[in-house]
Design a protein around this motif. Structure first.
Motif, PDB file in Angstrom:
ATOM      1  N   GLN A   1      -8.271  11.593  -0.187  1.00 18.53           N
ATOM      2  CA  GLN A   1      -7.134  11.091   0.182  1.00 18.53           C
ATOM      3  C   GLN A   1      -6.792   9.532  -0.796  1.00 18.53           C
ATOM      4  OE1 GLN A   1      -5.884  10.824   4.063  1.00 18.53           O
ATOM      5  NE2 GLN A   1      -7.140  12.582   4.538  1.00 18.53           N
ATOM      6  N   ALA A   2      -5.812   9.249  -1.381  1.00 20.33           N
ATOM      7  CA  ALA A   2      -5.814   7.808  -2.199  1.00 20.33           C
ATOM      8  C   ALA A   2      -4.816   7.014  -1.401  1.00 20.33           C
ATOM      9  CB  ALA A   2      -5.353   8.112  -3.626  1.00 20.33           C
ATOM     10  N   ILE A   3      -5.157   5.792  -1.622  1.00 25.58           N
ATOM     11  CA  ILE A   3      -4.167   4.666  -1.287  1.00 25.58           C
ATOM     12  C   ILE A   3      -4.004   3.782  -2.466  1.00 25.58           C
ATOM     13  CG2 ILE A   3      -3.847   2.670   0.344  1.00 25.58           C
ATOM     14  CD1 ILE A   3      -5.899   4.019   2.262  1.00 25.58           C
ATOM     15  N   GLY A   4      -2.814   3.709  -3.003  1.00 28.37           N
ATOM     16  CA  GLY A   4      -2.607   2.728  -3.868  1.00 28.37           C
ATOM     17  C   GLY A   4      -2.282   1.364  -3.532  1.00 28.37           C
TER      18      GLY A   4
ATOM     19  N   LEU B   1       0.997  -1.205  -0.049  1.00 24.53           N
ATOM     20  CA  LEU B   1      -0.026  -0.033  -0.019  1.00 24.53           C
ATOM     21  C   LEU B   1       0.840   1.338  -0.085  1.00 24.53           C
ATOM     22  CD1 LEU B   1      -2.590  -1.047   2.521  1.00 24.53           C
ATOM     23  CD2 LEU B   1      -2.763  -1.284   0.088  1.00 24.53           C
ATOM     24  N   GLU B   2       0.578   2.403  -0.725  1.00 22.90           N
ATOM     25  CA  GLU B   2       1.320   3.412  -0.663  1.00 22.90           C
ATOM     26  C   GLU B   2       0.342   4.552  -0.678  1.00 22.90           C
ATOM     27  OE1 GLU B   2       2.292   4.362  -5.207  1.00 22.90           O
ATOM     28  OE2 GLU B   2       3.062   2.406  -4.700  1.00 22.90           O
ATOM     29  N   ILE B   3       0.786   5.652  -0.146  1.00 20.36           N
ATOM     30  CA  ILE B   3       0.122   7.045  -0.290  1.00 20.36           C
ATOM     31  C   ILE B   3       0.889   8.269  -0.469  1.00 20.36           C
ATOM     32  CG2 ILE B   3      -1.401   6.103   1.749  1.00 20.36           C
ATOM     33  CD1 ILE B   3       0.569   7.821   3.898  1.00 20.36           C
ATOM     34  N   GLU B   4       2.019   7.868  -1.136  1.00 15.46           N
ATOM     35  CA  GLU B   4       2.980   8.680  -1.825  1.00 15.46           C
ATOM     36  C   GLU B   4       2.559   9.150  -3.099  1.00 15.46           C
ATOM     37  OE1 GLU B   4       4.371   6.030  -0.748  1.00 15.46           O
ATOM     38  OE2 GLU B   4       4.996   6.613   1.226  1.00 15.46           O
ATOM     39  N   ASN B   5       2.666  10.555  -3.578  1.00 16.41           N
ATOM     40  CA  ASN B   5       2.226  10.871  -4.859  1.00 16.41           C
ATOM     41  C   ASN B   5       0.542  10.955  -4.999  1.00 16.41           C
ATOM     42  OD1 ASN B   5       2.219  12.090  -7.242  1.00 16.41           O
ATOM     43  ND2 ASN B   5       3.528  10.641  -8.147  1.00 16.41           N
ATOM     44  N   GLN B   6      -0.003  11.579  -4.067  1.00 13.41           N
ATOM     45  CA  GLN B   6      -1.375  11.823  -3.916  1.00 13.41           C
ATOM     46  C   GLN B   6      -1.890  12.263  -5.307  1.00 13.41           C
ATOM     47  OE1 GLN B   6      -3.957  11.026  -1.410  1.00 13.41           O
ATOM     48  NE2 GLN B   6      -2.244   9.619  -1.032  1.00 13.41           N
TER      49      GLN B   6
ATOM     50  N   VAL C   1      -9.956   5.354  -2.640  1.00 13.35           N
ATOM     51  CA  VAL C   1     -10.052   6.903  -2.536  1.00 13.35           C
ATOM     52  C   VAL C   1     -10.891   6.953  -1.231  1.00 13.35           C
ATOM     53  CG1 VAL C   1     -10.812   9.094  -3.668  1.00 13.35           C
ATOM     54  CG2 VAL C   1      -9.657   7.233  -4.864  1.00 13.35           C
ATOM     55  N   LEU C   2     -10.655   7.665  -0.354  1.00 16.23           N
ATOM     56  CA  LEU C   2     -11.364   8.398   0.734  1.00 16.23           C
ATOM     57  C   LEU C   2     -11.760   9.830   0.528  1.00 16.23           C
ATOM     58  CD1 LEU C   2      -9.126   6.504   3.385  1.00 16.23           C
ATOM     59  CD2 LEU C   2     -11.257   5.837   2.397  1.00 16.23           C
ATOM     60  N   ASN C   3     -12.871  10.227   0.799  1.00 17.62           N
ATOM     61  CA  ASN C   3     -13.197  11.362   0.617  1.00 17.62           C
ATOM     62  C   ASN C   3     -14.472  11.909   1.340  1.00 17.62           C
ATOM     63  OD1 ASN C   3     -14.976  10.210  -1.343  1.00 17.62           O
ATOM     64  ND2 ASN C   3     -14.515  11.874  -2.980  1.00 17.62           N
ATOM     65  N   GLN C   4     -15.040  13.025   1.003  1.00 16.37           N
ATOM     66  CA  GLN C   4     -16.332  13.537   1.767  1.00 16.37           C
ATOM     67  C   GLN C   4     -16.346  13.263   3.222  1.00 16.37           C
ATOM     68  OE1 GLN C   4     -19.761  11.579  -0.611  1.00 16.37           O
ATOM     69  NE2 GLN C   4     -18.689  12.385  -2.635  1.00 16.37           N
ATOM     70  N   PHE C   5     -15.234  13.685   3.778  1.00 17.53           N
ATOM     71  CA  PHE C   5     -15.416  13.645   5.309  1.00 17.53           C
ATOM     72  C   PHE C   5     -16.221  14.407   5.920  1.00 17.53           C
ATOM     73  CE2 PHE C   5     -11.293  12.210   3.591  1.00 17.53           C
ATOM     74  CZ  PHE C   5     -10.962  11.123   4.252  1.00 17.53           C
ATOM     75  N   HIS C   6     -17.197  14.229   6.740  1.00 20.62           N
ATOM     76  CA  HIS C   6     -18.120  14.655   7.324  1.00 20.62           C
ATOM     77  C   HIS C   6     -18.642  14.263   8.732  1.00 20.62           C
ATOM     78  CE1 HIS C   6     -21.173  17.881   7.955  1.00 20.62           C
ATOM     79  NE2 HIS C   6     -22.039  16.800   8.224  1.00 20.62           N
ATOM     80  N   ASN C   7     -18.566  14.756   9.753  1.00 22.20           N
ATOM     81  CA  ASN C   7     -19.094  14.388  11.028  1.00 22.20           C
ATOM     82  C   ASN C   7     -18.462  12.795  11.394  1.00 22.20           C
ATOM     83  OD1 ASN C   7     -20.350  15.109  13.359  1.00 22.20           O
ATOM     84  ND2 ASN C   7     -22.436  14.130  12.502  1.00 22.20           N
ATOM     85  N   GLY C   8     -17.465  12.733  11.041  1.00 21.63           N
ATOM     86  CA  GLY C   8     -16.754  11.263  11.607  1.00 21.63           C
ATOM     87  C   GLY C   8     -17.020  10.109  10.573  1.00 21.63           C
TER      88      GLY C   8
END
Length: 150
Positions: free
Chosen positions: A29-32, A3-8, A46-53
């Motif tokens: 945020q992306a995890i390859g 798993l890699e998170i570099e180079n978003q 891809v993790l996104n739309q962060f709201h209220n936990g």
């Protein structure tokens, strides 16, 4: 698999192209997922739309199945629930994508609802979620990290 998170920027561009969208929002945020012996990304989470936990999770892949290994699910869950301190992950999966639904269930997600016309193609979709409390990859009784459900 690694798993890699570099180079978003590159990971998000790959994911957007594979998913058929122009781009993801600014909070994405992306995890390859990459095989250690290959120079290509097999999948992007891809993790996104962060709201209220709560955060939304999208997964795109090259349609191979060997990247979706159990420790990958655990590592992503730990990243979301422990590092990002979220309480819930949700995923919207088209009813026509049976393999994706099976993968979500095997990954610890539970079916929450059917969304009429909720898929990107206009068809129906299924809303899946996993909470910190129901996550099968995080031990609720300690820090041993073993799967608590099968």
């Amino acid at each position: 698999m690694m798993l890699e998170i570099e180079n978003q920027k590159a990971l998000l561009t790959i994911a957007a192209r594979m998913l058929g969208v122009e781009r993801f929002g600014a909070d994405a945020q992306a995890i390859g997922v990459r095989h250690p012996d290959e120079d290509r990304i097999r999948a992007v989470i891809v993790l996104n739309q962060f709201h209220n936990g709560t955060c939304h999770m999208s997964v795109v892949s090259d349609r191979t199945k060997d990247w979706a290994f159990p420790s990958m699910f655990e590592r992503v869950a730990r990243y979301v629930f422990e590092f990002l301190d979220q309480n819930r992950m949700v995923a919207v999966i088209a009813t026509s994508h049976i393999a994706s639904q099976i993968a979500a269930i095997k990954g610890g997600f539970q079916i929450e609802a059917r969304l009429r016309n909720g898929a990107m193609d206009g068809g129906d979709a299924i809303l899946f979620s996993m909470t910190r409390e129901t996550c099968p990859w995080i031990s609720s009784g300690g820090s041993d990290g073993e799967r608590t459900q099968t």
